[in-house]
Design an enzyme around this catalytic site. Structure first.
Site, mmCIF file in Angstrom:
data_model
loop_
_atom_site.group_PDB
_atom_site.id
_atom_site.type_symbol
_atom_site.label_atom_id
_atom_site.label_comp_id
_atom_site.label_asym_id
_atom_site.label_seq_id
_atom_site.Cartn_x
_atom_site.Cartn_y
_atom_site.Cartn_z
ATOM 1 N N GLU A 291 31.756 34.643 40.409
ATOM 2 C CA GLU A 291 32.195 35.708 39.494
ATOM 3 C C GLU A 291 33.711 35.797 39.377
ATOM 4 O O GLU A 291 34.309 36.805 39.728
ATOM 5 C CB GLU A 291 31.681 37.061 40.013
ATOM 6 N N PRO A 292 34.362 34.747 38.890
ATOM 7 C CA PRO A 292 35.823 34.830 38.767
ATOM 8 C C PRO A 292 36.255 35.783 37.659
ATOM 9 O O PRO A 292 35.620 35.865 36.614
ATOM 10 C CB PRO A 292 36.212 33.393 38.410
ATOM 11 N N GLY A 293 37.316 36.512 37.906
ATOM 12 C CA GLY A 293 37.915 37.363 36.892
ATOM 13 C C GLY A 293 39.336 36.881 36.672
ATOM 14 O O GLY A 293 39.652 36.158 35.720
ATOM 15 N N ARG A 294 40.195 37.225 37.632
ATOM 16 C CA ARG A 294 41.626 36.905 37.536
ATOM 17 C C ARG A 294 41.901 35.425 37.232
ATOM 18 O O ARG A 294 42.745 35.128 36.382
ATOM 19 C CB ARG A 294 42.266 37.266 38.896
ATOM 20 N N ARG A 329 50.024 47.294 37.817
ATOM 21 C CA ARG A 329 49.892 46.536 39.062
ATOM 22 C C ARG A 329 51.121 46.569 39.965
ATOM 23 O O ARG A 329 50.988 46.666 41.183
ATOM 24 C CB ARG A 329 49.454 45.091 38.774
ATOM 25 N N TYR A 333 50.036 47.995 43.538
ATOM 26 C CA TYR A 333 49.899 47.006 44.620
ATOM 27 C C TYR A 333 51.217 46.360 45.004
ATOM 28 O O TYR A 333 51.232 45.421 45.790
ATOM 29 C CB TYR A 333 48.955 45.873 44.188
ATOM 30 N N CYS A 358 58.303 58.241 33.041
ATOM 31 C CA CYS A 358 59.059 59.242 33.795
ATOM 32 C C CYS A 358 58.789 59.176 35.281
ATOM 33 O O CYS A 358 58.360 60.169 35.882
ATOM 34 C CB CYS A 358 58.724 60.625 33.257
ATOM 35 N N GLU A 359 58.949 58.011 35.879
ATOM 36 C CA GLU A 359 58.754 57.843 37.317
ATOM 37 C C GLU A 359 59.742 56.787 37.801
ATOM 38 O O GLU A 359 59.817 55.711 37.205
ATOM 39 C CB GLU A 359 57.339 57.287 37.604
ATOM 40 N N TYR A 387 43.747 42.512 34.763
ATOM 41 C CA TYR A 387 43.879 43.892 35.239
ATOM 42 C C TYR A 387 45.141 44.598 34.711
ATOM 43 O O TYR A 387 45.729 45.423 35.400
ATOM 44 C CB TYR A 387 43.825 43.942 36.779
HETATM 45 N N1 LLP Z 1 32.956 40.383 41.593
HETATM 46 C C1 LLP Z 1 33.041 41.627 42.070
HETATM 47 C C2 LLP Z 1 31.851 42.266 42.630
HETATM 48 C C3 LLP Z 1 34.270 42.313 42.043
HETATM 49 O O1 LLP Z 1 34.346 43.536 42.528
HETATM 50 C C4 LLP Z 1 35.411 41.684 41.480
HETATM 51 C C5 LLP Z 1 36.707 42.374 41.405
HETATM 52 C C6 LLP Z 1 35.256 40.381 40.961
HETATM 53 C C7 LLP Z 1 34.025 39.759 41.047
HETATM 54 C C8 LLP Z 1 36.393 39.633 40.329
HETATM 55 O O2 LLP Z 1 37.417 39.399 41.238
HETATM 56 P P1 LLP Z 1 38.666 38.448 40.830
HETATM 57 O O3 LLP Z 1 38.125 37.058 40.628
HETATM 58 O O4 LLP Z 1 39.270 38.978 39.619
HETATM 59 O O5 LLP Z 1 39.552 38.530 42.004
HETATM 60 N N2 LLP Z 1 42.686 45.840 39.968
HETATM 61 C C9 LLP Z 1 42.926 44.884 41.025
HETATM 62 C C10 LLP Z 1 41.765 43.945 41.238
HETATM 63 C C11 LLP Z 1 40.459 44.650 41.542
HETATM 64 C C12 LLP Z 1 39.318 43.675 41.719
HETATM 65 C C13 LLP Z 1 38.019 44.389 41.707
HETATM 66 N N3 LLP Z 1 36.888 43.555 41.840
HETATM 67 C C14 LLP Z 1 44.205 44.116 40.708
HETATM 68 O O6 LLP Z 1 44.841 44.387 39.707
HETATM 69 O O7 LLP Z 1 44.610 43.268 41.483
#
Ligand code: LLP
Length: 429
Positions: A291-294, A329, A333, A358-359, A387
């Site tokens: 499940e890649p996102g980033r 971000r 973080y 304003c921060e 994100y």
């Molecule tokens: N699967 C699950 C169950 C997750 O909770 C997440 C991310 C992913 C996959 C995807 O993860 P990735 O491949 O993107 O690392 N807002 C934060 C990141 C929060 C991630 C939440 N879960 C940021 O900006 O770094």
């Protein structure tokens, strides 16, 4: 041409989209579109996406999955990273699955054309309406997080008249630390996500005892922006006591380069590591889900801003027309980004790129090096696909920026800029 490419490589780091280069005018372009011209035509701030970059990363995942052979590896885009319909449509068309974490993301994924059977619903606090919607749409998998959810889902599937079973996974908290920022580490034992390892056997039993639910396997996700392969290998090891299962979902989390000094593992190595560890630790199975996102979206996008003011208050502050409303971000973080003036990339002038909010903490890049910045310059920060749009907000009445897809010299707005009417749209008078 050859010199231009060389120059681009010398100046633009791996944080930039794959097509990014410095053109004959000396300006940065993405997908063949000059970012300076784009800013003047479509305004700033704006998220500029290299369409082909997103496709090429999806294909890198799919090629690596193909090379693994059997058992099958399926790649689900974690919609939360960039929940823009056009981005979802692109990944649906590439043949990915989709991971959603709420009813809202579920609606977006279905609207973008993902087949319901390729949608996976996550969440540690799924509501009854969210579960009802998932059952109604007949999505592929629901990932159960807790005992209350087993009871709630059991009740809902018990009312079904079609006799269909809902396929589910159980989320385990693997007690594998993600080696990342504490706020985005999810795999440690003391976590709000999933069942503690010692509760997993009882969860398995409870799901198996619920008519209408079909247990397909287990899921774990250890965290995000992880820059070494080592913790990924440990996920399957933690889940091994529960093998065999037909399906294993080992989550996302692969890190990306936000600046020149960060070297993430290659997508192909990430896939190979997870597949090998699944084969070794989990034995025979039908399907491995990732499940890649980033890793799919971060580097394919740059944000463009206009410099509104430059002043020295001890540090040299370069204030732009966006900030924590379009990229939270750095504030959340301490995330680091690079910055460049799109029409004069390079330069050695030490400055602080500040947002307009304003921060005092609304600083986008605390240690940027720019070429003598002036008001009116267009500035970009690369690697803003993940994100940022997702966590954008209306603080100080900010209008959320548009998303612009660029490919082969053509730019198209796929999500428009918010308007003041949008700010007023929810008022009830
Ligand atoms: N699967 C699950 C169950 C997750 O909770 C997440 C991310 C992913 C996959 C995807 O993860 P990735 O491949 O993107 O690392 N807002 C934060 C990141 C929060 C991630 C939440 N879960 C940021 O900006 O770094």
């Amino acid at each position: 041409m050859a010199t231009e490419t060389k120059e681009a490589q010398a100046t633009l780091s791996a944080a930039y989209p794959r097509s990014a280069r410095i053109n004959a005018r000396g300006a940065i372009e993405v997908g063949g579109c000059d970012l300076g011209q784009l800013a003047r035509e479509l305004g700033t701030p704006a998220y500029v996406v290299d369409e082909q970059d997103l496709r090429s990363r999806a294909r890198a995942y799919l090629d690596a999955a193909q090379r693994v052979g059997l058992p099958e590896v399926a790649v689900a885009f974690a919609a939360k990273a960039f929940p823009c319909t056009a981005v979802l449509e692109l990944f649906a068309a590439e043949g990915l699955w989709c991971d959603v974490a709420s009813g809202g993301e579920l609606a977006l994924a279905l609207a973008a054309g993902f087949p319901a059977q390729r949608v996976i619903l996550h969440g540690n606090a799924k509501s009854r309406p969210e579960l009802e919607r998932a059952l109604e749409a007949a999505i592929g998998l629901i990932v159960i997080d807790n005992f209350d959810e087993i009871a709630r889902l059991g009740e809902l599937v018990g009312r079904r008249s079609d006799g269909e079973q809902q396929r589910v996974l159980i989320r385990a908290t693997p007690d594998v630390a993600g080696q990342t920022h504490a706020k985005i580490s999810t795999g440690q034992a003391d976590s709000k996500f999933g069942f503690a390892l010692e509760d997993v056997p009882a969860a398995i039993e409870a799901v198996r005892a619920t008519p209408g639910l079909q247990l397909r396997g287990l899921h774990a996700h250890i965290g995000s922006q992880i820059l070494s392969l080592e913790p990924f290998g440990a996920i399957a090891e933690a889940l091994a006591p529960f093998a065999p299962m037909p399906v294993w979902d080992l989550g996302g989390g692969l890190g990306v380069a936000y600046s020149a000094d960060q070297q993430p593992p290659a997508i192909s190595d990430h896939v190979a590591t997870l597949a090998a560890s699944a084969r070794e630790q989990l034995g025979e199975h039908e399907l491995l889900l990732l499940e890649p996102g980033r890793a799919l979206v971060a580097n394919g996008c740059v944000t463009i801003y206009t410099v509104e003011s430059v002043k020295r208050n001890v540090s040299l502050y370069v204030a732009v027309d966006g900030g924590m409303s379009d990229n939270l971000r750095p504030m959340l973080y301490g995330a680091r980004y690079e910055a460049a003036l799109v029409e004069r990339p390079g330069g050695e002038c030490e400055c602080v790129v500040a947002g307009k909010h304003c921060e005092s903490g609304d600083i986008i890049v605390p240690h940027a090096r720019l070429a003598e910045p002036r008001a009116g310059d267009i500035l970009c920060t690369p690697a803003t696909g993940a994100y940022t749009f997702a966590m954008a907000n209306n603080y100080n009445g900010a209008l959320r920026p548009p998303v612009i897809f660029c490919a082969e010299g053509t730019a198209r707005v796929v999500c428009r800029r918010e308007t003041e009417q949008d700010l007023l749209a929810r008022d009830v008078r």
